[in-house]
Scaffold this motif. Structure first.
Motif, PDB file in Angstrom:
ATOM      1  N   UNK A  83       0.833  -1.201   0.000  1.00 28.66           N
ATOM      2  CA  UNK A  83       0.000   0.000   0.000  1.00 28.66           C
ATOM      3  C   UNK A  83       0.868   1.251   0.000  1.00 28.66           C
ATOM      4  N   UNK A  84       1.947   1.204   0.775  1.00 30.59           N
ATOM      5  CA  UNK A  84       2.804   2.385   0.897  1.00 30.59           C
ATOM      6  C   UNK A  84       3.620   2.646  -0.357  1.00 30.59           C
ATOM      7  N   UNK A  85       3.967   1.579  -1.099  1.00 33.19           N
ATOM      8  CA  UNK A  85       4.816   1.760  -2.285  1.00 33.19           C
ATOM      9  C   UNK A  85       4.459   0.718  -3.337  1.00 33.19           C
ATOM     10  N   UNK A  86       3.416   1.010  -4.123  1.00 34.15           N
ATOM     11  CA  UNK A  86       2.952   0.065  -5.146  1.00 34.15           C
ATOM     12  C   UNK A  86       4.060  -0.269  -6.142  1.00 34.15           C
ATOM     13  N   UNK A  87       4.737   0.743  -6.600  1.00 42.54           N
ATOM     14  CA  UNK A  87       5.729   0.549  -7.662  1.00 42.54           C
ATOM     15  C   UNK A  87       6.850  -0.378  -7.217  1.00 42.54           C
ATOM     16  N   UNK A  88       7.344  -0.171  -6.006  1.00 43.28           N
ATOM     17  CA  UNK A  88       8.444  -0.986  -5.507  1.00 43.28           C
ATOM     18  C   UNK A  88       8.051  -2.451  -5.381  1.00 43.28           C
ATOM     19  N   UNK A  89       6.875  -2.716  -4.826  1.00 41.15           N
ATOM     20  CA  UNK A  89       6.471  -4.107  -4.638  1.00 41.15           C
ATOM     21  C   UNK A  89       6.131  -4.784  -5.965  1.00 41.15           C
ATOM     22  N   UNK A  90       5.568  -4.037  -6.915  1.00 35.54           N
ATOM     23  CA  UNK A  90       5.296  -4.617  -8.231  1.00 35.54           C
ATOM     24  C   UNK A  90       6.596  -4.972  -8.936  1.00 35.54           C
ATOM     25  N   UNK A  91       7.597  -4.109  -8.804  1.00 35.26           N
ATOM     26  CA  UNK A  91       8.902  -4.394  -9.405  1.00 35.26           C
ATOM     27  C   UNK A  91       9.534  -5.624  -8.763  1.00 35.26           C
ATOM     28  N   UNK A  92       9.424  -5.724  -7.454  1.00 36.22           N
ATOM     29  CA  UNK A  92       9.974  -6.868  -6.731  1.00 36.22           C
ATOM     30  C   UNK A  92       9.293  -8.166  -7.158  1.00 36.22           C
ATOM     31  N   UNK A  93       7.972  -8.117  -7.289  1.00 34.82           N
ATOM     32  CA  UNK A  93       7.231  -9.301  -7.698  1.00 34.82           C
ATOM     33  C   UNK A  93       7.572  -9.692  -9.133  1.00 34.82           C
ATOM     34  N   UNK A  94       7.676  -8.706 -10.017  1.00 33.23           N
ATOM     35  CA  UNK A  94       8.022  -8.987 -11.417  1.00 33.23           C
ATOM     36  C   UNK A  94       9.406  -9.614 -11.519  1.00 33.23           C
ATOM     37  N   UNK A  95      10.336  -9.121 -10.720  1.00 33.74           N
ATOM     38  CA  UNK A  95      11.692  -9.677 -10.731  1.00 33.74           C
ATOM     39  C   UNK A  95      11.673 -11.134 -10.269  1.00 33.74           C
ATOM     40  N   UNK A  96      10.878 -11.424  -9.241  1.00 32.40           N
ATOM     41  CA  UNK A  96      10.781 -12.789  -8.730  1.00 32.40           C
ATOM     42  C   UNK A  96      10.198 -13.730  -9.786  1.00 32.40           C
ATOM     43  N   UNK A  97       9.218 -13.231 -10.555  1.00 34.65           N
ATOM     44  CA  UNK A  97       8.557 -14.047 -11.580  1.00 34.65           C
ATOM     45  C   UNK A  97       9.303 -14.044 -12.905  1.00 34.65           C
ATOM     46  N   UNK A  98      10.340 -13.214 -13.010  1.00 33.12           N
ATOM     47  CA  UNK A  98      11.083 -13.158 -14.263  1.00 33.12           C
ATOM     48  C   UNK A  98      10.343 -12.423 -15.352  1.00 33.12           C
ATOM     49  N   UNK A  99       9.549 -11.428 -14.964  1.00 31.84           N
ATOM     50  CA  UNK A  99       8.767 -10.658 -15.926  1.00 31.84           C
ATOM     51  C   UNK A  99       9.315  -9.250 -16.033  1.00 31.84           C
ATOM     52  N   UNK A 100       8.995  -8.607 -17.134  1.00 29.36           N
ATOM     53  CA  UNK A 100       9.369  -7.204 -17.306  1.00 29.36           C
ATOM     54  C   UNK A 100       8.152  -6.333 -17.048  1.00 29.36           C
ATOM     55  N   UNK A 101       8.372  -5.239 -16.353  1.00 28.60           N
ATOM     56  CA  UNK A 101       7.278  -4.337 -16.021  1.00 28.60           C
ATOM     57  C   UNK A 101       7.182  -3.246 -17.083  1.00 28.60           C
ATOM     58  N   UNK A 102       6.005  -3.064 -17.725  1.00 26.64           N
ATOM     59  CA  UNK A 102       5.868  -2.007 -18.738  1.00 26.64           C
ATOM     60  C   UNK A 102       6.128  -0.630 -18.136  1.00 26.64           C
ATOM     61  N   UNK A 103       6.739   0.212 -18.893  1.00 26.40           N
ATOM     62  CA  UNK A 103       6.992   1.566 -18.436  1.00 26.40           C
ATOM     63  C   UNK A 103       5.768   2.445 -18.601  1.00 26.40           C
ATOM     64  N   UNK A 104       5.843   3.681 -18.129  1.00 28.38           N
ATOM     65  CA  UNK A 104       4.704   4.603 -18.255  1.00 28.38           C
ATOM     66  C   UNK A 104       4.306   4.790 -19.716  1.00 28.38           C
ATOM     67  N   UNK A 105       3.016   4.717 -19.979  1.00 27.65           N
ATOM     68  CA  UNK A 105       2.512   4.916 -21.331  1.00 27.65           C
ATOM     69  C   UNK A 105       2.556   3.685 -22.207  1.00 27.65           C
ATOM     70  N   UNK A 106       3.098   2.572 -21.689  1.00 28.76           N
ATOM     71  CA  UNK A 106       3.187   1.358 -22.491  1.00 28.76           C
ATOM     72  C   UNK A 106       1.978   0.454 -22.345  1.00 28.76           C
TER      73      UNK A 106
END
Length: 441
Positions: A83-106
């Motif tokens: 809740x405090x930092x959506x971006x950080x936790x989404x990045x952490x989860x994507x890294x764990x799953x081996x996924x790339x996170x789309x950038x702004x506007x993508x």
């Protein structure tokens, strides 16, 4: 985290919830470790809530550290940190799953779609940015103290790595803003439901079997549960829910047992919505009572090939009525979407292991892509959720004459529960297979 797990006062916890869990803790498998953590001392609601929070976390941590389950990669992201930092936790989860996170506007957003009118009070379509606990300060302190005491007792009987993990998880109370509870009616107004005629249930040919045109509704499930109870088979046995999980309305529960009237009732306005929180056992019994059966996964795949999901991807935020807008009496409503369905078959399991049954389709709270709809997934016979319901099918030439009475079904289920009570040495898989033979499944 502790005070944030329940919105509102602990008095909203169902009166029998603590007793059900405490009774389960006295089963042979759990007694030594968990009975001391859940004493049957009629605790006040705040103390009961704190104990349940701690035990829930201990069960999760115990499964995580179970040496018999093998090494499994995992990631734990505290709710507060997300809740405090959506971006950080989404990045952490994507890294764990081996996924790339789309950038702004993508990310392209889908076009707006019309949504059905439903109660969206507890819809999960929004994003939370602030940690608020609607609870009195005194109650918050009681809950926290109960958690601490329960964890202290757990250190005497559970593995140190389990209790250390839970002690780390159950932090973050200081991050919440504690506010006095507000009336729910002041937060959100329930929209008026869309009035649509519900077709009569009927069976339509779909590939090699006949599919019922409608999912099983709450009204139908309530009638069946009432009959089953009258026949001597109540839903709860030693704290275990056999047919449905009677969640409170605030948590998505629509089916409620009325002890005074000795009958099951439906939350007003949800009679024509599909039943969920149904176990496979409840689904199989409902099918037998209706002179039908559950579809196999292969039958579901064939019958829904090319079908487009209606009400999925959190479009509405809850299920909508079983009558799909724009479809007539002779069509199959919600062939895909609204809820996933229980199947008659499941993956092969070793004889000693609990039996599982497949789930199929898409629900209001799951993706609706072809890959998601057809993905192989299964659940244990007593599992249930807010996104799994019942679709009935019949074989050619099957009629209502095949229906089994509620008294007969109650007798069969009671034969099985009696066997469970008297078979301490029987494996879970053996008990599940005994149930299947008892029900003729």
């Amino acid at each position: 985290m502790t005070v944030g797990l329940w919105a509102g006062e602990p008095e909203e916890v169902p009166a029998d919830l603590y007793e059900q869990v405490a009774a389960t803790a006295r089963a042979p498998r759990w007694r030594a470790a968990f009975a001391p953590l859940l004493p049957q001392d009629d605790p006040d609601p705040a103390t009961a809530l704190g104990r349940l929070i701690a035990v829930n976390a201990l069960l999760l941590a115990g499964a995580l550290h179970d040496p018999t389950a093998g090494s499994r990669p995992c990631i734990v992201i505290p709710y507060e940190r997300h809740v405090a930092n959506h971006t950080s936790t989404q990045t952490e989860l994507a890294r764990f799953l081996g996924l790339s996170v789309p950038g702004p506007g993508q990310v392209s957003r889908p076009a707006a779609r019309a949504s059905a009118a439903v109660d969206t009070t507890f819809a999960t379509t929004g994003r939370k940015d602030v940690l608020v606990a609607e609870i009195t300060q005194k109650t918050a302190e009681l809950v926290t103290m109960s958690v601490t005491m329960t964890l202290s007792r757990a250190r005497q009987s559970l593995a140190s790595e389990t209790t250390a993990t839970v002690a780390h998880w159950l932090t973050g109370d200081d991050l919440y803003e504690v506010h006095e509870p507000t009336a729910r009616s002041s937060r959100r107004v329930r929209p008026e439901p869309v009035r649509q005629r519900t077709p009569e249930p009927a069976y339509r040919q779909a590939e090699d079997v006949q599919w019922r045109n409608l999912l099983v509704s709450n009204a139908e499930m309530a009638e069946f549960l009432t009959m089953l109870h009258a026949g001597g088979a109540p839903n709860s046995r030693h704290g275990t829910n056999l047919f449905v999980c009677p969640m409170p309305h605030e948590r998505g529960g629509r089916l409620h047992y009325d002890p005074a009237g000795r009958r099951w009732r439906v939350s007003s306005g949800y009679e024509s919505h599909p039943a969920y929180w149904v176990t496979w056992i409840g689904a199989a019994l409902m099918a037998a009572w209706s002179g039908a059966r559950l579809p196999t996964r292969a039958e579901a795949l064939r019958a829904t090939k090319g079908a487009r999901a209606h009400n999925a991807d959190y479009l509405v935020g809850d299920v909508c009525p079983v009558a799909e807008p724009g479809l007539g009496d002779r069509e199959i409503h919600h062939a895909v979407g609204n809820v996933q369905i229980w199947c008659a078959d499941g993956p092969e399991q070793p004889e000693a292991q609990p039996v599982q049954r497949y789930l199929f389709g898409a629900a209001w709270n799951t993706p609706s892509t072809d890959e998601a709809v057809t993905a192989i997934r299964s659940r244990y016979l007593l599992g249930s959720s807010r996104g799994v319901g019942i679709r009935l099918v019949r074989d050619p030439r099957t009629t209502d004459a095949a229906r089994l009475g509620a008294w007969e079904l109650a007798h069969r289920i009671n034969r099985w529960t009696d066997a469970v009570d008297n078979s301490a040495r029987t494996t879970p898989g053996g008990l599940d297979r005994l149930l299947l033979s008892t029900l003729g499944s």
